[in-house]
Write a protein that holds these residues in place. Sequence first.
Motif, PDB file in Angstrom:
ATOM      1  N   UNK A  20       0.792  -1.242   0.000  1.00 37.55           N
ATOM      2  CA  UNK A  20       0.000   0.000   0.000  1.00 37.55           C
ATOM      3  C   UNK A  20       0.821   1.288   0.000  1.00 37.55           C
ATOM      4  N   UNK A  21       2.131   1.199  -0.137  1.00 29.60           N
ATOM      5  CA  UNK A  21       3.055   2.340  -0.192  1.00 29.60           C
ATOM      6  C   UNK A  21       3.323   2.999   1.154  1.00 29.60           C
ATOM      7  N   UNK A  22       2.637   2.591   2.213  1.00 23.40           N
ATOM      8  CA  UNK A  22       2.875   3.203   3.523  1.00 23.40           C
ATOM      9  C   UNK A  22       4.332   3.019   3.916  1.00 23.40           C
ATOM     10  N   UNK A  23       4.967   4.106   4.333  1.00 18.87           N
ATOM     11  CA  UNK A  23       6.355   4.060   4.761  1.00 18.87           C
ATOM     12  C   UNK A  23       7.365   4.318   3.666  1.00 18.87           C
ATOM     13  N   UNK A  24       6.911   4.595   2.446  1.00 20.26           N
ATOM     14  CA  UNK A  24       7.850   4.760   1.341  1.00 20.26           C
ATOM     15  C   UNK A  24       8.171   6.212   1.005  1.00 20.26           C
ATOM     16  N   UNK A  25       7.492   7.169   1.646  1.00 24.06           N
ATOM     17  CA  UNK A  25       7.780   8.570   1.333  1.00 24.06           C
ATOM     18  C   UNK A  25       8.648   9.173   2.436  1.00 24.06           C
ATOM     19  N   UNK A  26       8.065   9.768   3.437  1.00 24.96           N
ATOM     20  CA  UNK A  26       8.872  10.421   4.481  1.00 24.96           C
ATOM     21  C   UNK A  26       9.408   9.431   5.513  1.00 24.96           C
ATOM     22  N   UNK A  27       8.746   8.277   5.654  1.00 29.75           N
ATOM     23  CA  UNK A  27       9.226   7.235   6.564  1.00 29.75           C
ATOM     24  C   UNK A  27       8.840   7.404   8.019  1.00 29.75           C
ATOM     25  N   UNK A  28       8.121   8.470   8.340  1.00 34.61           N
ATOM     26  CA  UNK A  28       7.788   8.699   9.752  1.00 34.61           C
ATOM     27  C   UNK A  28       6.806   7.680  10.315  1.00 34.61           C
ATOM     28  N   UNK A  29       6.141   6.916   9.457  1.00 39.09           N
ATOM     29  CA  UNK A  29       5.147   5.951   9.925  1.00 39.09           C
ATOM     30  C   UNK A  29       5.709   4.542  10.107  1.00 39.09           C
ATOM     31  N   UNK A  30       6.958   4.325   9.757  1.00 41.28           N
ATOM     32  CA  UNK A  30       7.517   2.970   9.797  1.00 41.28           C
ATOM     33  C   UNK A  30       7.487   2.391  11.212  1.00 41.28           C
ATOM     34  N   UNK A  31       7.816   3.192  12.200  1.00 40.82           N
ATOM     35  CA  UNK A  31       7.782   2.682  13.587  1.00 40.82           C
ATOM     36  C   UNK A  31       6.361   2.345  14.025  1.00 40.82           C
ATOM     37  N   UNK A  32       5.411   3.119  13.583  1.00 44.60           N
ATOM     38  CA  UNK A  32       4.005   2.825  13.910  1.00 44.60           C
ATOM     39  C   UNK A  32       3.571   1.520  13.243  1.00 44.60           C
ATOM     40  N   UNK A  33       3.997   1.316  12.001  1.00 47.25           N
ATOM     41  CA  UNK A  33       3.692   0.072  11.296  1.00 47.25           C
ATOM     42  C   UNK A  33       4.327  -1.108  12.033  1.00 47.25           C
ATOM     43  N   UNK A  34       5.563  -0.938  12.478  1.00 44.20           N
ATOM     44  CA  UNK A  34       6.229  -1.990  13.252  1.00 44.20           C
ATOM     45  C   UNK A  34       5.440  -2.312  14.508  1.00 44.20           C
ATOM     46  N   UNK A  35       4.929  -1.291  15.167  1.00 43.82           N
ATOM     47  CA  UNK A  35       4.147  -1.505  16.387  1.00 43.82           C
ATOM     48  C   UNK A  35       2.851  -2.254  16.090  1.00 43.82           C
ATOM     49  N   UNK A  36       2.213  -1.927  14.982  1.00 39.58           N
ATOM     50  CA  UNK A  36       0.976  -2.620  14.609  1.00 39.58           C
ATOM     51  C   UNK A  36       1.264  -4.084  14.309  1.00 39.58           C
ATOM     52  N   UNK A  37       2.353  -4.335  13.591  1.00 36.82           N
ATOM     53  CA  UNK A  37       2.716  -5.711  13.253  1.00 36.82           C
ATOM     54  C   UNK A  37       3.139  -6.494  14.487  1.00 36.82           C
ATOM     55  N   UNK A  38       3.709  -5.802  15.455  1.00 40.77           N
ATOM     56  CA  UNK A  38       4.129  -6.449  16.696  1.00 40.77           C
ATOM     57  C   UNK A  38       5.291  -7.400  16.498  1.00 40.77           C
TER      58      UNK A  38
END
Length: 82
Positions: free
Chosen positions: A35-53
């Motif tokens: 879905x492209x999340x995390x591919x632009x500024x990258x500020x959401x990568x840690x949040x995605x990691x937290x969701x994935x656990x």
Amino acid sequence: MNRVYVCSCFGVTEKQVKEHADAGACTPRQIASACKAGTDCGSCVRRIQAILGRGNCPRRELVDQGMPALTAETVAELQEAA
């Protein structure tokens, strides 16, 4: 409706990230492929990691071998074909 955005660059919600994870995405890179999340500024990568656990991923062995996770679209196609 209350939408919690994980990635504001691409408008990806927490629900969408969870759906991709349920479809087999185990890493932020696989979420990005779906879905492209995390591919632009990258500020959401840690949040995605937290969701994935850090839990078990049913597709971890394939990920470790370099095989990509199924996208939500691929899962839908497989379900329609069944």
